[in-house]
Scaffold this motif. Structure first.
Motif, mmCIF file in Angstrom:
data_model
loop_
_atom_site.group_PDB
_atom_site.id
_atom_site.type_symbol
_atom_site.label_atom_id
_atom_site.label_comp_id
_atom_site.label_asym_id
_atom_site.label_seq_id
_atom_site.Cartn_x
_atom_site.Cartn_y
_atom_site.Cartn_z
ATOM 1 N N ALA A 12 7.816 64.061 -115.482
ATOM 2 C CA ALA A 12 8.356 63.562 -116.812
ATOM 3 C C ALA A 12 9.976 64.013 -117.334
ATOM 4 O O ALA A 12 10.672 64.452 -115.756
ATOM 5 N N ARG A 13 11.161 63.345 -117.536
ATOM 6 C CA ARG A 13 12.506 63.789 -117.499
ATOM 7 C C ARG A 13 12.230 64.311 -119.335
ATOM 8 O O ARG A 13 12.019 63.865 -119.588
ATOM 9 N N TYR A 14 13.468 64.909 -119.607
ATOM 10 C CA TYR A 14 14.144 65.764 -120.736
ATOM 11 C C TYR A 14 15.111 64.840 -121.304
ATOM 12 O O TYR A 14 15.840 64.851 -120.612
ATOM 13 N N TYR A 15 14.853 63.728 -121.514
ATOM 14 C CA TYR A 15 15.710 63.801 -122.835
ATOM 15 C C TYR A 15 15.847 62.554 -124.201
ATOM 16 O O TYR A 15 14.534 63.298 -124.490
ATOM 17 N N GLY A 16 16.912 62.797 -125.412
ATOM 18 C CA GLY A 16 16.129 62.650 -126.311
ATOM 19 C C GLY A 16 16.940 60.864 -126.191
ATOM 20 O O GLY A 16 17.088 59.778 -125.332
ATOM 21 N N ARG A 17 16.725 60.241 -127.313
ATOM 22 C CA ARG A 17 17.716 58.839 -127.271
ATOM 23 C C ARG A 17 17.979 58.401 -128.893
ATOM 24 O O ARG A 17 17.439 59.339 -130.031
ATOM 25 N N ASP A 18 18.538 57.424 -128.563
ATOM 26 C CA ASP A 18 19.450 56.839 -129.998
ATOM 27 C C ASP A 18 17.907 56.088 -131.087
ATOM 28 O O ASP A 18 17.485 55.201 -129.950
ATOM 29 N N VAL A 19 17.769 56.388 -131.816
ATOM 30 C CA VAL A 19 16.983 56.107 -132.657
ATOM 31 C C VAL A 19 17.827 55.170 -134.138
ATOM 32 O O VAL A 19 18.961 55.833 -134.692
ATOM 33 N N GLN A 20 17.345 54.361 -134.390
ATOM 34 C CA GLN A 20 18.248 53.638 -135.132
ATOM 35 C C GLN A 20 17.486 53.531 -136.689
ATOM 36 O O GLN A 20 15.941 52.899 -136.208
ATOM 37 N N TRP B 92 10.219 66.300 -123.138
ATOM 38 C CA TRP B 92 9.561 65.786 -122.379
ATOM 39 C C TRP B 92 8.761 63.940 -122.329
ATOM 40 O O TRP B 92 8.334 64.335 -123.058
ATOM 41 N N ARG B 93 9.366 62.748 -122.047
ATOM 42 C CA ARG B 93 8.833 61.280 -121.996
ATOM 43 C C ARG B 93 8.724 61.287 -120.424
ATOM 44 O O ARG B 93 8.823 61.870 -119.647
ATOM 45 N N GLU B 94 7.835 60.022 -120.193
ATOM 46 C CA GLU B 94 7.993 59.109 -119.387
ATOM 47 C C GLU B 94 6.973 59.771 -118.750
ATOM 48 O O GLU B 94 6.707 59.602 -117.325
ATOM 49 N N SER B 95 6.018 60.791 -119.348
ATOM 50 C CA SER B 95 4.859 61.681 -118.112
ATOM 51 C C SER B 95 4.014 60.469 -117.360
ATOM 52 O O SER B 95 3.529 59.963 -118.633
ATOM 53 N N GLN B 96 3.724 60.789 -116.340
ATOM 54 C CA GLN B 96 3.680 60.123 -115.807
ATOM 55 C C GLN B 96 2.295 60.590 -114.669
ATOM 56 O O GLN B 96 3.436 61.036 -113.794
ATOM 57 N N PRO B 97 2.030 60.297 -113.884
ATOM 58 C CA PRO B 97 1.568 60.291 -112.300
ATOM 59 C C PRO B 97 2.529 59.542 -111.085
ATOM 60 O O PRO B 97 2.804 58.754 -111.617
ATOM 61 N N ALA B 98 3.001 61.101 -109.773
ATOM 62 C CA ALA B 98 3.779 59.836 -109.551
ATOM 63 C C ALA B 98 3.519 60.207 -108.209
ATOM 64 O O ALA B 98 3.049 61.750 -107.745
ATOM 65 N N ARG B 99 3.811 59.837 -107.385
ATOM 66 C CA ARG B 99 3.956 60.304 -105.923
ATOM 67 C C ARG B 99 5.433 60.702 -105.700
ATOM 68 O O ARG B 99 6.479 60.370 -105.865
ATOM 69 N N VAL B 100 5.432 61.593 -104.882
ATOM 70 C CA VAL B 100 6.854 62.170 -104.698
ATOM 71 C C VAL B 100 6.752 62.982 -102.779
ATOM 72 O O VAL B 100 5.802 63.516 -102.364
ATOM 73 N N VAL B 101 8.059 62.254 -102.327
ATOM 74 C CA VAL B 101 8.369 62.539 -100.621
ATOM 75 C C VAL B 101 9.245 63.408 -100.597
ATOM 76 O O VAL B 101 9.660 63.391 -100.871
ATOM 77 N N VAL B 102 9.016 64.419 -99.793
ATOM 78 C CA VAL B 102 9.933 65.896 -99.589
ATOM 79 C C VAL B 102 10.722 65.484 -98.282
ATOM 80 O O VAL B 102 9.998 65.562 -97.411
ATOM 81 N N THR B 103 11.999 65.366 -98.612
ATOM 82 C CA THR B 103 12.798 65.255 -97.470
ATOM 83 C C THR B 103 13.437 66.310 -96.940
ATOM 84 O O THR B 103 14.091 67.023 -97.698
ATOM 85 N N ASN B 104 15.015 66.558 -96.293
ATOM 86 C CA ASN B 104 15.514 67.360 -96.160
ATOM 87 C C ASN B 104 16.753 67.181 -97.351
ATOM 88 O O ASN B 104 17.681 67.510 -96.788
ATOM 89 N N GLN B 105 16.914 65.935 -97.509
ATOM 90 C CA GLN B 105 18.043 65.414 -98.014
ATOM 91 C C GLN B 105 17.628 65.632 -99.603
ATOM 92 O O GLN B 105 18.890 65.696 -100.514
ATOM 93 N N ARG B 106 16.998 65.188 -99.883
ATOM 94 C CA ARG B 106 15.916 64.960 -101.607
ATOM 95 C C ARG B 106 14.324 64.232 -101.494
ATOM 96 O O ARG B 106 14.205 65.120 -101.075
#
Length: 280
Positions: free
Chosen positions: A143-151, A192-206
């Protein structure tokens, strides 16, 4: 014996309600005829209904309580319905997954404290950067945390005629505009938006997450804060610039947290971080 009280009491009330209601109704009916009292006649009708409907309600209550007691007895003796077995199987799989993930995170922390490097893996879908080594291919809730512009648009109207009609029209328009404004404010709030299952690859950089049908890169070098909560199975990462905070949750979040703390704070932090010490 206590578990049988819930259905025994309604069962015992059946004859009490029937005979008590009928007898009382008959007595009041006789008294009302003798005294020519409409109030007593009405009370007699009420007691007659109690004697007629009360036992039916008590029977239903006894059956419902009896079924619940029977089911509790079956569960206590290890007998489950197909749907209950399915639920228990899913719960057991989750508990097993959580236990295994916790043990894996504990083992990883111990090996990192001992300055042992985890074995590298290959993930063919992700193109590595120069010098990048991949360590884990996991899954998490993203998930990501943010607001959004709504008109929203305000409606207006021209009303003429009787003053009451004009006032009613203006009030309805104002109420509609207020509702639209409040809905827009609520939709624009940061959450928190975009909630979804995700695949996560852990490396030494990111951390590389496959979410929304694409691979997203979260370099450790851009992280400005990390909040690992291994006992809550969550990791929150904040970034500089305009990048929204990232949430990874689930059993594998504990292991991701250990690696993220290592690669953002250094090897000593793996042993010293208050949250990771709960793995000890």
């Amino acid at each position: 014996m206590k578990r049988h009280v819930k259905w025994l009491i309604p069962l015992l009330l059946i004859p009490v309600l029937f005979y008590g209601g009928m007898y009382s109704s008959s007595a009041l009916s006789t008294a009302s005829e003798a005294a020519d009292n409409p109030g007593l006649a009405l009370a007699a009708v009420g007691l007659f209904l109690v004697g007629l409907i009360g036992p039916v309600v008590a029977v239903v209550a006894a059956i419902v309580a009896g079924v619940r007691t029977y089911r509790q007895w079956r569960r206590s003796n290890g007998h489950f319905s197909p749907s209950e077995r399915a639920v228990n199987a899913v719960r057991g799989q989750r508990e097993h997954s959580s236990t295994a993930a916790w043990s894996q995170a504990q083992a990883l922390r111990a090996s990192l404290i001992a300055r042992e490097v985890p074995p590298a893996i290959r993930v063919w879908e992700v193109v590595p950067n120069a010098g990048e080594v991949m360590f884990f291919d996991l899954s998490a809730d993203y998930a990501r945390y943010y607001g959004r512009d709504v008109q929203y648009s305000q409606s207006g109207g021209f009303f003429f005629g009787h003053p009451a009609f004009v006032l009613a029209g203006l009030a309805a328009t104002g109420i509609g505009n207020t509702r639209r404004r409040n809905a827009a404010i609520a939709a624009s709030q940061a959450t928190w938006r975009e909630s979804q299952p995700a695949r996560v690859v852990v490396t030494n950089q990111r951390l590389v997450c496959h979410a929304g049908g694409q691979w997203l890169s979260f370099p450790y070098s851009t992280m400005t804060a990390v909040y690992p909560e291994v006992d809550r199975w969550t990791l929150i990462c904040e970034f500089g610039g305009t990048a929204e905070p990232l949430l990874l949750a689930g059993p594998d979040a504990a292991l991701i947290s250990v690696m993220t703390v290592l690669l953002t704070h250094g090897a000593d932090a793996v042993a010293e971080h208050p949250s990771l010490q709960r793995l000890g």
